[in-house]
Design an enzyme around this catalytic site. Structure first.
Site, short mmCIF file in Angstrom:
data_model
loop_
_atom_site.label_atom_id
_atom_site.label_comp_id
_atom_site.label_asym_id
_atom_site.label_seq_id
_atom_site.Cartn_x
_atom_site.Cartn_y
_atom_site.Cartn_z
N SER A 1 33.44 50.79 8.25
CA SER A 1 34.63 49.95 8.33
C SER A 1 34.98 49.48 6.92
O SER A 1 34.11 49.49 6.03
CB SER A 1 34.33 48.72 9.20
OG SER A 1 35.35 47.75 9.10
N TYR B 1 29.21 41.61 12.39
CA TYR B 1 29.92 42.88 12.20
C TYR B 1 29.88 43.30 10.73
O TYR B 1 29.57 44.45 10.39
CB TYR B 1 31.37 42.71 12.67
CG TYR B 1 32.18 43.98 12.72
CD1 TYR B 1 32.14 44.81 13.83
CD2 TYR B 1 33.01 44.33 11.66
CE1 TYR B 1 32.91 45.98 13.89
CE2 TYR B 1 33.78 45.49 11.70
CZ TYR B 1 33.73 46.31 12.82
OH TYR B 1 34.48 47.46 12.86
P1 NAD Z 1 36.60 50.89 21.12
O1 NAD Z 1 36.18 49.62 21.76
O2 NAD Z 1 37.85 51.57 21.56
O3 NAD Z 1 35.43 51.94 21.19
C1 NAD Z 1 34.10 51.59 21.04
C2 NAD Z 1 33.28 52.64 21.73
O4 NAD Z 1 31.90 52.27 21.67
C3 NAD Z 1 33.65 52.76 23.22
O5 NAD Z 1 33.64 54.12 23.59
C4 NAD Z 1 32.52 52.01 23.91
O6 NAD Z 1 32.28 52.49 25.22
C5 NAD Z 1 31.37 52.35 22.98
N1 NAD Z 1 30.25 51.45 23.11
C6 NAD Z 1 30.21 50.10 23.03
N2 NAD Z 1 28.97 49.65 23.29
C7 NAD Z 1 28.20 50.74 23.52
C8 NAD Z 1 26.85 50.92 23.86
N3 NAD Z 1 26.03 49.89 24.01
N4 NAD Z 1 26.41 52.18 24.07
C9 NAD Z 1 27.25 53.25 23.95
N5 NAD Z 1 28.55 53.13 23.63
C10 NAD Z 1 29.02 51.88 23.42
O7 NAD Z 1 36.64 50.59 19.55
P2 NAD Z 1 37.10 51.46 18.29
O8 NAD Z 1 38.07 50.64 17.56
O9 NAD Z 1 37.44 52.83 18.68
O10 NAD Z 1 35.76 51.43 17.43
C11 NAD Z 1 34.98 52.56 17.17
C12 NAD Z 1 34.20 52.36 15.88
O11 NAD Z 1 35.14 52.23 14.79
C13 NAD Z 1 33.36 51.09 15.86
O12 NAD Z 1 32.13 51.35 15.21
C14 NAD Z 1 34.20 50.13 15.05
O13 NAD Z 1 33.43 49.15 14.43
C15 NAD Z 1 34.83 51.08 14.05
N6 NAD Z 1 36.04 50.54 13.42
C16 NAD Z 1 37.14 50.26 14.17
C17 NAD Z 1 38.26 49.76 13.52
C18 NAD Z 1 39.52 49.44 14.26
O14 NAD Z 1 40.41 48.85 13.65
N7 NAD Z 1 39.67 49.80 15.51
C19 NAD Z 1 38.24 49.54 12.14
C20 NAD Z 1 37.10 49.84 11.43
C21 NAD Z 1 36.00 50.35 12.08
#
Ligand code: NAD
Length: 257
Positions: free
Chosen positions: A139, A152
């Site tokens: 991130s 986080y």
């Molecule tokens: P999201 O909530 O849409 O997806 C998260 C995924 O992780 C989901 O598929 C969920 O089922 C899974 N998950 C959560 N807990 C879990 C567990 N215990 N076991 C297995 N799977 C689990 O969120 P996203 O935005 O797609 O985030 C995905 C990644 O990207 C994360 O690591 C997040 O920190 C990172 N990220 C997101 C953003 C953003 O702006 N959306 C920015 C930077 C980084």
């Protein structure tokens, strides 16, 4: 570019960025293993949809990324992999003195420790296959901080450190280990933060999006899951063979500020 014959495991991929990355890897020809902690018909239907759309093999394997033994079992159940994308992640927002210890533990487990376990389990398979790509979805918060996101930010800085360490341990092998650092991407994880941020800042939804979230993102645009998938495919391409142990920001200029 074709990833035909390669198998990719994408953790946390029944939603958001993980699902987008899985689709782009499948578009490039890779067989994909989707994952989350649930085991519903909808989860398996996502894999069937990718298989039908892109003509690759796609499976869904349930495993809870907060539990080390299940992280390792996911890699075993997939029969190993050529490409490992550590994407599963959760978020919680609170000032540190009000931050529940259980939330701290859960975020460190899912966002950081899971990658330790999956990488440890996947590397022997990559060595046997003579090729491997580890892509950790970190991130902008792996490189900079924001208030109220202690766990986080700590976990994301941690995964950047883990990325560098494993890259050095594999530097003389045909294996690369990198982290992608997205800025804000409008996924369910970000949607879920909006009500808390509205409360914390006393702002409307539109103001939180514009003045809090995209205030840090100079492009004033969300990054997309397709762009993150495309960056992952690039890291699996021959052009990226000498890219290892580094971070690639997809953040509209956030970390240039
Ligand atoms: P999201 O909530 O849409 O997806 C998260 C995924 O992780 C989901 O598929 C969920 O089922 C899974 N998950 C959560 N807990 C879990 C567990 N215990 N076991 C297995 N799977 C689990 O969120 P996203 O935005 O797609 O985030 C995905 C990644 O990207 C994360 O690591 C997040 O920190 C990172 N990220 C997101 C953003 C953003 O702006 N959306 C920015 C930077 C980084």
């Amino acid at each position: 570019m074709t990833l035909k014959g390669k198998t990719a495991i994408i953790t946390g991929s029944n939603s958001g960025i993980g699902f987008g990355v899985a689709r782009e890897l499948a578009r490039a020809g890779a067989d994909v293993v989707l994952n989350s902690f649930t085991d519903s018909p909808e989860d398996h239907a996502l894999a069937a949809g990718i298989a039908a759309e892109f003509g690759v093999r796609a499976r869904y394997i349930k495993a809870d990324m907060s539990k080390g033994d299940e992280c390792r079992a996911l890699v075993d159940a997939a029969g190993g992999c050529d490409i490992l994308v550590n994407n599963a992640g959760i978020q919680f927002v609170a000032p540190i003195e009000a931050f529940p210890a259980a939330k701290w533990d859960a975020i460190i487990a899912v966002n950081l420790s899971s990658a330790f376990h999956t990488i440890a389990a996947a590397l022997p398979h990559m060595r046997k296959r003579g090729w491997g790509r580890v892509v950790n979805i970190a991130s902008a918060h792996g490189l900079t901080a924001s208030p109220y996101k202690a766990a986080y930010v700590a976990a994301k800085h941690g995964i950047v450190g883990l990325t560098k360490t494993v890259a050095l341990e594999t530097a003389q092998e045909p294996i690369t280990v990198n982290a992608i650092c997205p800025g804000y991407v409008l996924t369910p994880l970000v949607e879920a933060q909006i009500p808390d941020q509205m409360k914390t800042h006393g702002m409307s939804r539109e103001d939180v999006i514009k003045k809090v979230m995209l205030d840090r993102q100079p492009s004033r645009e969300f990054a997309t899951v397709e762009q993150l998938g495309g960056t992952t495919v690039f890291l699996c391409s021959p052009a990226a063979e000498q890219i290892t142990g580094t971070t690639i920001s997809v953040d509209g200029g956030w970390t240039a500020l």
